[in-house]
Structures are given as C-alpha cells and as structure tokens.
Design a protein around this motif. Structure first.
Motif, PDB file in Angstrom:
ATOM      1  N   GLU A  36       0.828  -1.214   0.000  1.00  0.00           N
ATOM      2  CA  GLU A  36       0.000   0.000   0.000  1.00  0.00           C
ATOM      3  C   GLU A  36       0.852   1.249   0.000  1.00  0.00           C
ATOM      4  OE1 GLU A  36      -3.050   0.184   3.042  1.00  0.00           O
ATOM      5  OE2 GLU A  36      -3.480  -1.917   2.625  1.00  0.00           O
ATOM      6  N   ILE A  70       1.961   1.913  -3.319  1.00  0.00           N
ATOM      7  CA  ILE A  70       0.916   2.528  -4.161  1.00  0.00           C
ATOM      8  C   ILE A  70       0.902   4.043  -3.943  1.00  0.00           C
ATOM      9  CG2 ILE A  70      -1.570   2.666  -4.601  1.00  0.00           C
ATOM     10  CD1 ILE A  70      -1.625  -0.333  -3.639  1.00  0.00           C
ATOM     11  N   LYS A  81       3.370   5.833  -3.015  1.00  0.00           N
ATOM     12  CA  LYS A  81       4.561   6.385  -3.669  1.00  0.00           C
ATOM     13  C   LYS A  81       4.356   6.438  -5.187  1.00  0.00           C
ATOM     14  CE  LYS A  81       8.555   4.806  -1.795  1.00  0.00           C
ATOM     15  NZ  LYS A  81       9.389   3.764  -1.144  1.00  0.00           N
ATOM     16  N   THR A  82       3.749   5.383  -5.738  1.00  0.00           N
ATOM     17  CA  THR A  82       3.485   5.353  -7.180  1.00  0.00           C
ATOM     18  C   THR A  82       2.621   6.542  -7.598  1.00  0.00           C
ATOM     19  OG1 THR A  82       3.531   2.959  -7.111  1.00  0.00           O
ATOM     20  CG2 THR A  82       2.508   3.939  -9.039  1.00  0.00           C
ATOM     21  N   ARG A 115      12.177   0.041  -2.956  1.00  0.00           N
ATOM     22  CA  ARG A 115      11.878   0.453  -4.331  1.00  0.00           C
ATOM     23  C   ARG A 115      10.405   0.172  -4.627  1.00  0.00           C
ATOM     24  NH1 ARG A 115      13.981  -2.998  -7.531  1.00  0.00           N
ATOM     25  NH2 ARG A 115      13.937  -1.761  -9.439  1.00  0.00           N
ATOM     26  N   ILE A 116       9.787   1.086  -5.372  1.00  0.00           N
ATOM     27  CA  ILE A 116       8.347   0.960  -5.640  1.00  0.00           C
ATOM     28  C   ILE A 116       8.043  -0.381  -6.310  1.00  0.00           C
ATOM     29  CG2 ILE A 116       6.406   1.899  -6.951  1.00  0.00           C
ATOM     30  CD1 ILE A 116       7.630   4.663  -6.631  1.00  0.00           C
ATOM     31  N   ALA A 117       8.857  -0.717  -7.293  1.00  0.00           N
ATOM     32  CA  ALA A 117       8.606  -1.962  -8.025  1.00  0.00           C
ATOM     33  C   ALA A 117       8.660  -3.170  -7.090  1.00  0.00           C
ATOM     34  CB  ALA A 117       9.628  -2.105  -9.143  1.00  0.00           C
ATOM     35  N   LEU A 147       5.477  -3.133  -4.894  1.00  0.00           N
ATOM     36  CA  LEU A 147       4.269  -3.545  -5.630  1.00  0.00           C
ATOM     37  C   LEU A 147       4.230  -5.050  -5.850  1.00  0.00           C
ATOM     38  CD1 LEU A 147       3.997  -0.688  -8.300  1.00  0.00           C
ATOM     39  CD2 LEU A 147       2.548  -1.040  -6.299  1.00  0.00           C
ATOM     40  N   ARG A 148       5.430  -5.652  -5.919  1.00  0.00           N
ATOM     41  CA  ARG A 148       5.482  -7.108  -6.119  1.00  0.00           C
ATOM     42  C   ARG A 148       4.914  -7.868  -4.913  1.00  0.00           C
ATOM     43  NH1 ARG A 148      11.052  -6.935  -7.881  1.00  0.00           N
ATOM     44  NH2 ARG A 148      10.628  -5.946  -9.855  1.00  0.00           N
ATOM     45  N   ILE A 201       2.174  -7.331  -3.545  1.00  0.00           N
ATOM     46  CA  ILE A 201       0.702  -7.379  -3.605  1.00  0.00           C
ATOM     47  C   ILE A 201       0.269  -8.538  -4.496  1.00  0.00           C
ATOM     48  CG2 ILE A 201      -1.389  -6.102  -4.250  1.00  0.00           C
ATOM     49  CD1 ILE A 201       0.289  -3.547  -3.879  1.00  0.00           C
ATOM     50  N   GLY A 202      -0.821  -9.132  -4.131  1.00  0.00           N
ATOM     51  CA  GLY A 202      -1.360 -10.154  -5.005  1.00  0.00           C
ATOM     52  C   GLY A 202      -1.396 -11.506  -4.356  1.00  0.00           C
TER      53      GLY A 202
END
Lengths: 235, 385
Positions: free
Chosen positions: B288, B291, B293-294, B376-378, B381-382, B384-385
């Motif tokens: 989150e 997100i 940051k994104t 790192r944002i990437a 984000l990894r 999540i899911g």
C-alpha cells in the motif's frame, strides 16, 4: 509534404537505447537490452511477451517507478531519467495514471476516497475534488458505489474504481499492468471496453502489458518482447 | 484532516492487535506512573520543606541528643525568628503494623513554625492546656477512628512504658503535599516522665527546628549556630529543612534508584512491543505504501502515516494509563498510608507519562518508516497479489 498528407501524431513517449538489469547476489541479470521505440500521442499500445521478457520492467521505467541503467526515456518532451526521486514523484502525480492487475485500492478508503487520493497532491479545493471524483466515477459507471469500500465491490468494479483513480488527474499517459489478469471474461471485456473508450473518446495514450491476446487485440499496436528485445510488431 | 482520518482507520484495521497493544501501553503507563508516584512520595518531605526553616541536630548522629539549654542561645543568634524543638518518640499503637510517626514537640512554637499544619484555635488551645493532650493528622484520625476526647495509649520503644494520651485536636494540611498522618504530643509530658524515671535523659532534645527571618540568610544562620556550639559537649549540625530531609532519603537511595530503573525498564519493554507491532503493520502494508509512492506521495507522507498510527496507538494507551493511574494511586496510597503519608500523582508525573508515550510512539515508528521509504516501488508492488 503535400498539403493533404496525413499529419503524423507527435510522439508522446520516446525511448532510446534503454538497458536495464537486476542484480541477484553476485549475478547481473539483463532484463532490457538497448530498447528503442516511440509511442505516438493518443495511441493504445499493448506490450506482450512471455514471463521474464522485460515488459513489466519497461512499463515501470516509462512510468517513472524504476530507473534505467542506460539510455533515455522522454515523456511529453521531458527526459524523466534525469529527474531526482522527489521530482519523479511529482511528475508521476501529474503525468501518469496507473492501472494494476490487483487493482491496488486502499482497503480503508471508499471508492470516493480511493479516487480522490491522487487529487490530494493538487491544489484543488475540496469542492473541486468532489466534482472531479464524481465525474471520474460516473465515467466508469460507479456513481452509485461512491461510498462502498473495496471489499464491498466485485473485481470488475474494483478495477473500474482503479481506472477512475488513474484518470481523475487527467494524466498524459495511462499505464496498465495486466489490467484484466485477475478478472473473469465478462468483467475483463467490460474493462477493455472502458479502456478503449478512454482512448477513443478522451484521446488517452495507453500502454498496457498483457498476456491475453484478446486484450491485446483492443490495442492499436502490439509490441512483442522476448529476452529484453523487441521481436515483432503488429498494428 | 484527510490524513488523520486515514491514520485512524489504519490504526484500527486489526482491532484485536491494536487493542492488545493499547492494553500493553496502558499497563506500562500505569506502572510507570505509579512507580514515579512512589518516588515522588519518597521526596514528599523534601517538597513540603520550607526554605526559611533550619534543623539543628547533634553533629555525630541524629540518635544523639542536644541539651535543652541550647534553646536560649540559639534564640539570641542574629536572624533567628523562632525556635522550636522535639523528639522522635517511636511509640507503637497496639501493634507494630499500626506504624505512624509520633513526635514530642513544644506545642506553642511548633504550630507557629509550621503554618502548613492547620488546626483550629480552640483545639490548639486545648492541646496546649492538657499536658497529656495530643494532636493527630486528619488521615491518621480517620484511619483509627479517633475523635476529640478519645484516650489513646502508645507503647514506648525508645522511652519505655505505657504512655496515655487524650485527643485534643486534628490538624489538616494546607495542601495535598502536607503529611496528615503524624501524631504530636507535648514535649513537657515526655520530659517530666523522664525526670522521674531516667533523670539522665531529661532536658534532652532530639532536634531543634529554627525559623529564620528570611530565607536568604538561612545558610549564614546555620553556620553561626554551629559556630556557637563548636567545641561544646554536644556539637551541632545545622542544615536547611530540605537538606535534612534529603539526608533521610539518601539512606534509602538504593531503593529509590532501583524503582527509577524499573520504571524506565517498563517503558523500554513496551517500546519493544510497540516497535514489533509497528514493524508487523508496516510489513503488511508495504504494498500500500508503494501505491502511495506510485501515485506521487513522497516519503514524508508515508512517514506521517506510520508515525501517526504509532503515536495514536501509544497516546490512546497513555490516556487510558493516566486515567487509571489516579484511582490506582488512591488505592495504593490508602493501602500503604503508614509508609507513604502523601501519595499523590504529581503533574510532573503526568507530563512524564505523556513524554514516555510520545517516545514509545516515535521510536516504534522509526524503523518501519525507514524501511517503507527506502523500498523500491517496483519491489513493494510485487508484494501485492
């Protein structure tokens, strides 16, 4: 150029000689190698390729959430590879709308709260924010779900909220990473229709990563990546 | 407003975990507050002491006495306004467990020197008139249900025998820092009995209490008193009432230090518990935060979310802890009134509670914040899911 010649739309994204690798322990794994291409304004591009081909990495790079090893990426005429972390964050807030595979909504915020989130970084008043959010939610057909929390919405509805969040700031480009990857066929078709309308009616430039050929078929242009290089182009 | 709303919602996403953490902080703040109150109670005598009063005792030790004849010589020293005197009696009422402080004092001068002990003129006059009269503090009288005219017998330990008294007055403290659990009776009664039973112990004073004309000259007056009795049979040691009280506390300094240490250890333990809670929370929400940051939110916003949540949890726990400290201190004070005549939660203790909770909330937020900002944002984000 003859008077009646069609004017080529200008390139909104210009990628030149971009390389990117990751380190895993002492190993360096190349992901993208010397990639160059342009995306014209108002186009809907699908990036395809097998897992590990570098398509999501490329999407992250042109959305400014990852940094290149070498090369340049210009979006709307600005070379984003030269921006600092802070400037890049400000740039993303204005220029990029994100649509993720798993929607990535904030669970404690309602549909309204989630869509309003990017607007908090603007100078809009509360009333103006409300107007923008109402408009974005009506565009995705969720005006009646404004006070619903993500867990009260179906997958398709959550993705529509995510799309409303992506477009509410009227960004330069929309990037979508497997936007239909977590949806059933009907919902996936709805989302693709919606993205198609955003592209067609509002002229939004969309770059979408997908494994799904049916989703890719909605795009104007399909680019295939394999082992970090483009192998084929369809349009 | 928006961020505050979000912080509150985040704080109570895992209700059980949050409330258990709040409970832990409540107990820690309660324990911290009570321990600090114990320390305050230890220093209550020091706090209540006056800058314009001196205490003169035998320079060898408090257990050695001074002649009554010193009284007039002290009175003649420049800057001395009033001289009173007394002895620690150490009497026991029925049983040792009924401990309370009891002193033989000069009734005329003592209440003049200690205006913070408030007694009605009628009761004071009755006390002065009755050689066997005594005055008790309000809390002491309540504790044993004594009323005016009641007879009370103390068993002497330092001064042997059964000592009969009649209650002639009840004093109350001018403010809540004043001890209301002391028993005073006439020094003349003690002296007369000593003259009969142990003449060698008659006309001997445990300590002189001296009032000076102004606080600024207290040190000079103390030096002059001790100079006056230099090379006499009983040399004196004169110090301010505050220094005298601190001297008593110094004897039990190890206990006070141990209590202080324990109070800080309690805070360190809850800090670790809180840090663990926040680390778990931040680990769960790393996607989150990515997100945010994104979408363009900076590190400050993420820091505000994490620190805000941490501080809200710790401050709610602090508020409950403080709220429970008062009734707990009251019960504690009642149960141990013979050891701690004044047991009040000081304003400073509340400030320390708040400071401790702020510290806990802040420290607990540091590492999760750094981790969430640096990822790192990437990578985030990894998750999540």
């Amino acid at each position: 150029m003859p008077k009646n010649a069609l004017v080529e739309p200008r390139s909104i994204v210009v990628i030149r000689n971009v390389s990117k690798s990751y380190r895993r322990g002492s190993q360096t794994i190349p992901v993208l190698e010397n990639v160059s291409f342009d995306i014209a304004e108002g186009k809907f591009l699908a990036l395809m390729g097998p897992s590990g081909s570098g398509k999501s990495t490329l999407l992250n790079l042109l959305a400014g959430i990852d940094s290149v090893d070498s090369g340049s990426i210009a979006v709307g005429g600005l070379d984003i590879t030269t921006l600092s972390e802070m400037d890049l964050a400000r740039w993303r807030a204005v220029n990029v709308g994100f649509i993720f595979q798993f929607y990535n909504l904030i669970p404690v915020l309602t549909a309204f709260g989630n869509v309003e989130l990017p607007l908090l970084l603007t100078k809009l008043s509360k009333k103006q924010r409300r107007e923008h959010v109402d408009l974005a939610l009506s565009m995705v057909g969720l005006s009646d779900r404004i006070d619903h929390y993500p867990n009260q919405l179906s997958g398709g509805q959550q993705q529509r909220v995510a799309i409303a969040r992506a477009v509410v700031t009227d960004p330069t480009i929309l990037v979508a990473d497997e936007p239909t990857g977590d949806l059933d066929r009907v919902s996936a078709a709805e989302i693709l229709d919606l993205m198609g309308r955003l592209n067609k009616d509002l002229g939004k430039t969309i770059i979408m990563v997908t494994h799904d050929a049916r989703a890719a078929a909605k795009a104007h242009l399909i680019k295939q990546l394999d082992k970090g290089v483009f192998i084929d182009v369809h349009s | 407003m928006y961020i505050l709303k979000l912080i509150f919602k985040n704080a109570f996403r895992h209700k059980l975990r949050t409330w258990l953490t709040i409970l832990g902080i409540t107990i820690a703040i309660l324990a911290f507050g009570l321990l600090r109150t114990v320390i305050s109670a230890w220093y209550a005598g020091v706090e209540a002491s006056s800058a314009s009063r001196l205490v003169t005792r035998n320079s060898i030790s408090i257990i050695f006495t001074l002649p009554l004849s010193y009284k007039e010589r002290i009175r003649q020293i420049d800057g001395v306004k009033i001289v009173s005197w007394g002895n620690w009696f150490g009497g026991i009422y029925i049983d040792e467990k009924n401990f309370f402080a009891n002193f033989a004092v000069d009734p005329k001068t003592y209440f003049e020197l200690y205006p913070e002990l408030i007694i009605s003129p009628d009761q004071k006059a009755a006390f002065i008139r009755d050689r066997k009269g005594f005055v008790a503090g309000r809390k002491l009288a309540e504790r044993f249900g004594w009323k005016l005219g009641d007879s009370v017998t103390l068993r002497g330990t330092i001064f042997a025998g059964q000592w009969d008294f009649v209650m002639r007055g009840i004093y109350r403290g001018r403010d809540k820092t004043v001890d209301e659990t002391t028993f005073f009776f006439q020094w003349d009664y003690l002296n007369e009995k000593m003259k009969k039973s142990s003449p060698a112990r008659a006309d001997q004073i445990g300590f002189y209490m001296i009032g000076v004309t102004k606080p600024e000259i207290a040190a000079d007056v103390a030096v002059n008193i001790d100079k006056t009795f230099k090379n006499s049979v009983a040399e004196t040691l004169t110090e301010t009432e505050k220094a005298f009280q601190l001297g008593w506390i110094a004897m039990s300094q190890a206990i006070v230090t141990a209590i202080q240490l324990v109070s800080f250890v309690v805070i360190i333990i809850i800090m670790a518990v809180m840090a663990n809670t926040m680390a778990m929370t931040a680990r769960e929400r790393i996607g989150e935060y990515s997100i945010f940051k994104t979408l363009g939110f900076g590190g400050r916003y993420i820091a505000a979310l994490i620190f805000g949540e941490s501080l809200i949890i710790s401050m709610i726990g602090c508020a409950f802890g403080i709220a429970f400290t008062f009734p707990a201190a009251k019960s504690f004070g009642n149960a141990l009134s013979n050891f701690f005549p004044t047991f009040n939660v000081a304003t400073e203790t509340i400030y320390m509670d708040i400071a401790a909770a702020l510290l806990v909330g802040t420290v607990a937020g540091i590492f999760p914040t750094l981790r969430s900002i640096r990822i790192r944002i990437a990578d985030g984000l990894r998750r999540i899911g």
